[in-house]
Structure formats: C-alpha cells, structure tokens
Design an enzyme around this catalytic site. Structure first.
Site, PDB file in Angstrom:
ATOM      1  N   HIS A 194       0.807  -1.225   0.000  1.00  0.00           N
ATOM      2  CA  HIS A 194       0.000   0.000   0.000  1.00  0.00           C
ATOM      3  C   HIS A 194       0.834   1.265   0.000  1.00  0.00           C
ATOM      4  O   HIS A 194       0.398   2.308  -0.471  1.00  0.00           O
ATOM      5  CB  HIS A 194      -1.025  -0.040   1.126  1.00  0.00           C
ATOM      6  CG  HIS A 194      -2.158  -0.928   0.742  1.00  0.00           C
ATOM      7  ND1 HIS A 194      -2.230  -2.226   1.149  1.00  0.00           N
ATOM      8  CD2 HIS A 194      -3.196  -0.727  -0.103  1.00  0.00           C
ATOM      9  CE1 HIS A 194      -3.289  -2.795   0.604  1.00  0.00           C
ATOM     10  NE2 HIS A 194      -3.896  -1.912  -0.161  1.00  0.00           N
ATOM     11  N   ARG A 302     -10.380   4.464  -1.932  1.00  0.00           N
ATOM     12  CA  ARG A 302      -9.982   3.636  -0.786  1.00  0.00           C
ATOM     13  C   ARG A 302     -10.232   4.443   0.490  1.00  0.00           C
ATOM     14  O   ARG A 302      -9.371   5.188   0.944  1.00  0.00           O
ATOM     15  CB  ARG A 302      -8.498   3.293  -0.862  1.00  0.00           C
ATOM     16  CG  ARG A 302      -8.098   2.322  -1.956  1.00  0.00           C
ATOM     17  CD  ARG A 302      -6.605   2.072  -1.888  1.00  0.00           C
ATOM     18  NE  ARG A 302      -6.161   0.936  -2.643  1.00  0.00           N
ATOM     19  CZ  ARG A 302      -5.732   0.994  -3.905  1.00  0.00           C
ATOM     20  NH1 ARG A 302      -5.699   2.131  -4.545  1.00  0.00           N
ATOM     21  NH2 ARG A 302      -5.319  -0.096  -4.520  1.00  0.00           N
ATOM     22  N   ARG A 338     -15.333   2.495  -1.877  1.00  0.00           N
ATOM     23  CA  ARG A 338     -15.188   1.203  -1.217  1.00  0.00           C
ATOM     24  C   ARG A 338     -15.297   1.387   0.286  1.00  0.00           C
ATOM     25  O   ARG A 338     -14.706   2.317   0.849  1.00  0.00           O
ATOM     26  CB  ARG A 338     -13.826   0.616  -1.564  1.00  0.00           C
ATOM     27  CG  ARG A 338     -13.573  -0.683  -0.830  1.00  0.00           C
ATOM     28  CD  ARG A 338     -12.323  -1.345  -1.297  1.00  0.00           C
ATOM     29  NE  ARG A 338     -11.132  -0.733  -0.749  1.00  0.00           N
ATOM     30  CZ  ARG A 338      -9.899  -1.131  -1.067  1.00  0.00           C
ATOM     31  NH1 ARG A 338      -9.728  -2.089  -1.958  1.00  0.00           N
ATOM     32  NH2 ARG A 338      -8.856  -0.566  -0.526  1.00  0.00           N
ATOM     33  N   GLU A 438     -11.426 -10.464  -4.869  1.00  0.00           N
ATOM     34  CA  GLU A 438     -10.035 -10.345  -4.433  1.00  0.00           C
ATOM     35  C   GLU A 438      -9.510 -11.644  -3.839  1.00  0.00           C
ATOM     36  O   GLU A 438      -8.347 -11.718  -3.461  1.00  0.00           O
ATOM     37  CB  GLU A 438      -9.913  -9.274  -3.344  1.00  0.00           C
ATOM     38  CG  GLU A 438     -10.455  -7.942  -3.723  1.00  0.00           C
ATOM     39  CD  GLU A 438     -10.066  -6.873  -2.717  1.00  0.00           C
ATOM     40  OE1 GLU A 438      -9.070  -6.202  -2.948  1.00  0.00           O
ATOM     41  OE2 GLU A 438     -10.770  -6.730  -1.697  1.00  0.00           O
ATOM     42  N   ASN A 461      -4.519  -6.862  -6.976  1.00  0.00           N
ATOM     43  CA  ASN A 461      -3.403  -6.858  -6.019  1.00  0.00           C
ATOM     44  C   ASN A 461      -3.591  -7.996  -5.017  1.00  0.00           C
ATOM     45  O   ASN A 461      -2.666  -8.740  -4.710  1.00  0.00           O
ATOM     46  CB  ASN A 461      -3.337  -5.539  -5.244  1.00  0.00           C
ATOM     47  CG  ASN A 461      -3.187  -4.352  -6.163  1.00  0.00           C
ATOM     48  OD1 ASN A 461      -2.731  -4.499  -7.283  1.00  0.00           O
ATOM     49  ND2 ASN A 461      -3.574  -3.174  -5.693  1.00  0.00           N
ATOM     50  N   ASP A 462      -4.816  -8.095  -4.512  1.00  0.00           N
ATOM     51  CA  ASP A 462      -5.085  -9.164  -3.555  1.00  0.00           C
ATOM     52  C   ASP A 462      -5.359 -10.478  -4.250  1.00  0.00           C
ATOM     53  O   ASP A 462      -4.937 -11.532  -3.781  1.00  0.00           O
ATOM     54  CB  ASP A 462      -6.267  -8.780  -2.655  1.00  0.00           C
ATOM     55  CG  ASP A 462      -5.816  -7.836  -1.561  1.00  0.00           C
ATOM     56  OD1 ASP A 462      -4.772  -8.119  -0.950  1.00  0.00           O
ATOM     57  OD2 ASP A 462      -6.480  -6.808  -1.346  1.00  0.00           O
ATOM     58  N   ARG A 472       1.842  -9.822  -0.889  1.00  0.00           N
ATOM     59  CA  ARG A 472       2.074  -8.727  -1.842  1.00  0.00           C
ATOM     60  C   ARG A 472       3.099  -7.718  -1.351  1.00  0.00           C
ATOM     61  O   ARG A 472       3.634  -6.958  -2.136  1.00  0.00           O
ATOM     62  CB  ARG A 472       0.746  -8.022  -2.141  1.00  0.00           C
ATOM     63  CG  ARG A 472       0.133  -7.364  -0.948  1.00  0.00           C
ATOM     64  CD  ARG A 472      -1.302  -6.961  -1.190  1.00  0.00           C
ATOM     65  NE  ARG A 472      -1.435  -5.601  -1.657  1.00  0.00           N
ATOM     66  CZ  ARG A 472      -2.593  -4.985  -1.826  1.00  0.00           C
ATOM     67  NH1 ARG A 472      -3.731  -5.634  -1.616  1.00  0.00           N
ATOM     68  NH2 ARG A 472      -2.652  -3.754  -2.238  1.00  0.00           N
ATOM     69  N   CYS A 509      -9.513  -2.943 -10.719  1.00  0.00           N
ATOM     70  CA  CYS A 509      -9.027  -1.733 -10.051  1.00  0.00           C
ATOM     71  C   CYS A 509      -7.699  -1.948  -9.342  1.00  0.00           C
ATOM     72  O   CYS A 509      -7.202  -1.083  -8.652  1.00  0.00           O
ATOM     73  CB  CYS A 509     -10.071  -1.203  -9.072  1.00  0.00           C
ATOM     74  SG  CYS A 509     -10.381  -2.332  -7.727  1.00  0.00           S
TER      75      CYS A 509
END
Ligand code: PEP
Ligand code: MG
Length: 586
Positions: A194, A302, A338, A438, A461-462, A472, A509
């Site tokens: 992140h 986010r 989100r 995810e 990403n997840d 990650r 995304c």
C-alpha cells in the site's frame, strides 16, 4: 569527491527524483531501534511519550466500550487492566528516567521499561502474575506504536528531499507533507504494497528492495538519484550521470504531457470497443486530477486512508462531507466508494483490537466490518447513503470470500434505510452495490455472487497474492507474485464469464489495470473498465487506442494455453512492442 555507487532496486512508482537524502527511522516494526538524544531534546521526547500515553488510553477505552456493548464482559476486563497499566506511576517514572537521565529516545525508553517490568512479572511463580507480563508487552507495543505514529513529522530541511527508510507504513506515507518529499528509497515492500500504491497516487517516484547495507551507509549529505522507471538508485552520481538523468526526467515529462493532451479522446480499441478508464483515489483528494486525466469518474476510492489518523475516528457527518464533496465535484460521473478495508498492511491500532499473526488472512475489510466493528461500518454506510443524493454513487465491499457477507451487508443497508426514512433524513435509495473479487473463493463462486451484486470490481493486487499465496508486500516472494500467472488469468476469465451471464459490468481496479503489458490481456478477457491512479490514465488510453479487440481475444486464448507467467507476459509484450513501440520501454 565522494564515491559514486549504483544499485538495482525494484521500481514501484514511476518518475525520476534527484536530491539529498532524508533518513527516516521507522519503529513500527517489532524491533525498536536504539535512539540516543541530547539533553536539549529530553523535554520534547517526554512530551511525545505523554501524548502517546493519552492516545493509548483513548484507544483502550474505545475498545473496552465496544466489547461491553457486545456483552463480552470478561474480555472487556482485560482492557480495564490495560488501562491501569497505562496509568501506572512506577512505569511512567521509569520511562521518564530512561529519557531524562539515560538520554534514550521515547520509543526505546518505553521498550526498556517494558522489558524490565515484563521480565519481573514473568519470573514470579504465579500464573496470574506471569500473564501480566504479556499485558505489559501488549500495552508497551501500543504505546511505542503511537509514539512512532506521532513521529511521522519530517526533520526540518530547507529543500525537499528523498526519503530513505527501512520501512514506510501506509499511515506514515499518508501523513507526509507532499511538498517536502522528492522520492522514496525503501528496503521493504513491493509494487502492490500500500505504500507503493500511495506513492503512485501522490506521484512520488519510488523504489523498494534497497539493500539495508546501502541504507545504513547513507548520510544526510549524500545526493541520490531514484529512478522509478528502471529501479536504479545512484548514490553521489558524477556530473555526467546527473546531467543524463536531468535529461531523462525532462524527456519523461515531455512524453507524459503529450499523452495527456489526448485526454478527450475516447478510450476505444481500433475496432470500436470501449473500455472505460476510471481513477483510483486514495485519500481525501481533489477531483481536479481525475478530471485532468480525462477519467470516467472514480473506480475506487480507498476510504481507509481517511481512517489512518489513530487519534480519532471520522464520524458520520465528517464522512458525509468528504463523500459529498467528491460526488459533487464528479457531477454526473460515477464514483465508486469502497467501504473500509483496514487490515493486512493497512493498520490502525485504534480500530484493530489485537495483533494478528497473519493479518492478510485475518479480520480484514468486510470481515472486520461485519464482525468486530459493525459500529464503524454502519456509520460509514449511513454517511454514504446520505451523500448518495449528491451524485452518482456506487458502493463496493472489499475482501469478500463468501455469499453470506454480501447478504449481511445488504441486510444492514436495508436496516439503515429504514432508520434514515424513519428519521426523515434524505438518502439515496438505489445505490448499486458492488462486490470486489479479491480472493480465489470469490472468483470461484462469482456465479453465485453475481446474483446479488450490481457489479464486480476485481482487486488484482489481492487476487494475485491470495491465488499464488505470495504476500504482496514481501519483496522476498516477489518473483512468485506475477499478474500473468495462468491461475490469475483463469480466475479473471471465470469472473468475467459469470458477470456476463448475469449482465453486470466488471472493473479491474488493482495495479494490473495500470500496467500496459496487462492491457491487451484484460481487454481480451472482456473487462469493461480499468481503474487506476489518474497519472497512469494517459499511457493506458494511448495503448488501448492502438489495440484490436479481436487480436486481444486471440492473445488471451494463447495465453490461457501457456504454462508460465513469463510466457504469458512475453506474448503480451510482443503485442505492445508492435502496437505502441513508443511506450514499450517506459
Ligand atoms: C486490490 O487488492 O487490487 C485493490 C484494489 O485493493 P487494495 O490494493 O486496496 O487492497
Ligand atoms: Mg485489495
């Protein structure tokens, strides 16, 4: 003249930074570094300690009240004991003595006191007292965490600098003053950690995987080049290298400006298929960057980054104003917000009750919201539903792994609707609810989830980390963490097929949406929208406009036959080199 050195790190946010070093010591890892202070600094350090004590008290109090509400009296009592420890005079004096007499920085002063007291408890032949040793450590870790959160202020320099650090947490990153930072050179992390995501969103060139030996050898007098395109870090470059990098930086800016001029062109393939390009917004940003990039609204906001301040939780009205502002600035463009995704590497000690051994597999995202912090979830949903009347809002939930999570969320939304209607508070009645894909579980039951969802948003990403079981944010398994892995492609294909069957749209995304090597694959897989940091939109738009959908579909068919990610990416890279040669090496 000092020796010049070049090392290869991993690029995680594009751009070139040239400047002097700012060394940032983070103590949010388990190891507390020994920091020495001068006599003149003792007052400031004692104050940092007392401020952190205050914050810690509020956090523990907050947790205790939550537990009481949920009738877990016994667990709540543990926190009564923790509150007593925070107020313990002997402990406080010991820490103050470690600062004022032994001249240690506040974090290390607490660490020493905690070690001393917990060792004393542990040595007593009494089970009850032995357990208190754990409590002392727990409270100590919380206090140290809060001291270092407060320490995110940067040292004073008269010019902006490149931050060199062993780790940089997401909350430290959001807390930085943008204008004082030129770039990041960090030891731990990866492209999708992140911190890296935030660096891209803040348009700060960044690399990770910088060796510890190099970081340890740096001084604040050193000059650094951080190449966020290639991953090179050059310490004390010679004048020819410096000149070459100034040139490279100007050239990158020139190409970027050129691409930005296309912002009004449709995001369409050469054979007429539109793939919408939306923006990811990571903090309480201004919408002008989104508009500037010609994005079709916001594909991912986010919200957890507005919860990163450990000292207070944003209330319903405060959140309402933030969401309303974004919706009003977006006008008719869709804005997908989100719900809170705290957990994993996005921690807030005020919200997360206990440290978890595997936080990425723990009570993260929708799990935390439904189980332990429904209070925060409900407040957020109320704020969102009220704000929904001011624009084109869509809500989505992160980290879904089962059908019930979607049903429970919908039930809570219905309850909130009745509450708001009962109190005559205006709210949007029909906000589309999206499910993030995810986890492998969500991808595998996408057909079931699609019955309840108004749209899907694939968080690659997840999805990649959970599919490949490769953390990650751990640079040591970065060689496994590959977006082109056939298992990831198959998951996306299943998700898109399920969505098509139920006639709902799919966005991607995660970071693959901004990686132009992935663009032909995602387009060929049938994704409807790509959402990414505004800064990446011009380059993806240019790429998309040079592709043919039928070629992308063929590419995907071949890719799905490949055995490895390397083969998949090579196929796609060939297409990029042929269709957009000017961008292939960026
Ligand atoms: C993702 O997982 O791809 C995503 C977009 O969510 P985050 O990066 O915030 O986990
Ligand atoms: Mg995610």
């Amino acid at each position: 003249m000092q020796m010049s050195r070049t090392i290869q790190a991993t690029p995680v946010a594009p751009g070139i930074a040239i400047g002097r070093v700012m060394l940032l010591h983070s103590s949010s890892t388990g190891n507390v570094p020994v920091t020495r202070i001068t006599a003149a600094q003792t007052g400031k350090e004692v104050k940092r300690f007392h401020d952190a004590l205050q914050v810690t008290k509020e956090q523990i109090h907050n947790i205790r009240e939550q537990l009481k509400l949920r009738l877990k009296a016994e667990e709540a009592e543990i926190f009564d004991a923790h509150l007593l420890l925070v107020d313990d005079r002997t402990m406080i004096s010991e820490v103050e003595k470690n600062i004022t007499v032994s001249l240690f920085g506040a974090e290390y002063a607490v660490h020493l006191a905690v070690e001393k007291f917990s060792a004393a408890f542990a040595a007593v032949q009494d089970e009850y007292l032995q357990e208190r040793a754990l409590d002392v450590r727990d409270v100590g870790a919380r206090i140290i965490g809060n001291i270092s959160e407060n320490a995110a202020q940067l040292p004073e320099y008269d010019e902006p600098r490149i931050i060199a650090a062993s780790t940089l947490t997401p909350s430290e990153t959001v807390g930085l003053e943008r204008e004082r930072v030129l770039g990041f050179a960090v030891e731990t992390g990866s492209t999708t950690s992140h911190t890296a995501i935030l660096a891209r969103s803040l348009q700060i060139p960044a690399v990770v995987g910088v060796p510890k030996e190099l970081l340890d050898s740096l001084t604040i007098a050193d000059q650094l080049i951080v190449d966020g395109f290639s991953g090179k870090v050059i310490v004390n470059p010679d004048s020819a290298t410096l000149e070459a990098y100034h040139l490279k930086s100007r050239e990158a800016q020139r190409i970027y400006n050129q691409l930005s001029a296309d912002k009004n062109l449709l995001p369409v393939t050469r054979d007429g298929f539109i793939v919408e390009l939306a923006a990811n917004v990571d903090a309480d940003d201004d919408y002008s960057a989104v508009r500037q990039a010609g994005a079709y609204g916001v594909g991912l906001f986010r919200t957890e980054f507005i919860f990163m301040d450990q000292t207070h939780l944003p209330g319903e009205d405060e959140q309402f104003e933030i969401y309303k502002k974004l919706l009003v600035s977006a006008g008719n463009d869709p804005v997908t917000i989100r719900t809170l995704d705290i957990g994993g590497d996005k921690l807030n000690r005020g919200i997360i009750r206990t440290e978890e051994q595997n936080p990425f597999l723990g009570l993260r995202g929708i799990r935390l919201c439904l189980r332990e912090r429904q209070d925060i979830f409900r407040t957020q949903l109320r704020a969102l539903m009220r704000a929904g009347v001011h624009g084109h809002l869509q809500i989505m939930i992160p980290m879904v792994s089962c059908y019930d999570e979607v049903l429970e969320t919908k039930a809570i939304i219905e309850e909130i609707k009745s509450e708001l209607a009962g109190a005559d508070v205006p709210f949007a009645d029909a906000i589309p609810l999206g499910v993030m894909i995810e986890t492998p579980a969500a991808a595998l039951i996408a057909d079931v989830l699609a019955r309840e969802a108004d749209f899907f948003s694939i968080g690659t990403n997840d999805l990649i980390q959970y599919t490949i079981a490769a953390d990650r944010s751990n640079e040591r398994v970065n060689h496994l963490y590959r977006p082109g892995h056939p298992a990831v492609l198959r998951s996306i294909r299943e998700t898109v097929n399920a969505a098509k069957h139920h006639n709902i749209p799919v966005t991607v995304c995660g970071q693959t949406a901004e990686d132009i090597v992935m663009t032909p694959l995602l387009v060929g897989l049938g994704v409807n929208e790509l959402s990414m940091p505004s800064g990446a939109i011009p380059i993806v738009r240019r790429t998309l406009r040079q592709l043919y959908m039928n070629e992308c579909v063929e590419l995907v068919e071949q890719a799905l036959q490949c055995c490895s990610s390397a083969d998949v990416l090579e196929l796609s890279r060939r297409m990029i080199r042929r269709c957009v040669p000017e961008l292939a090496d960026m």
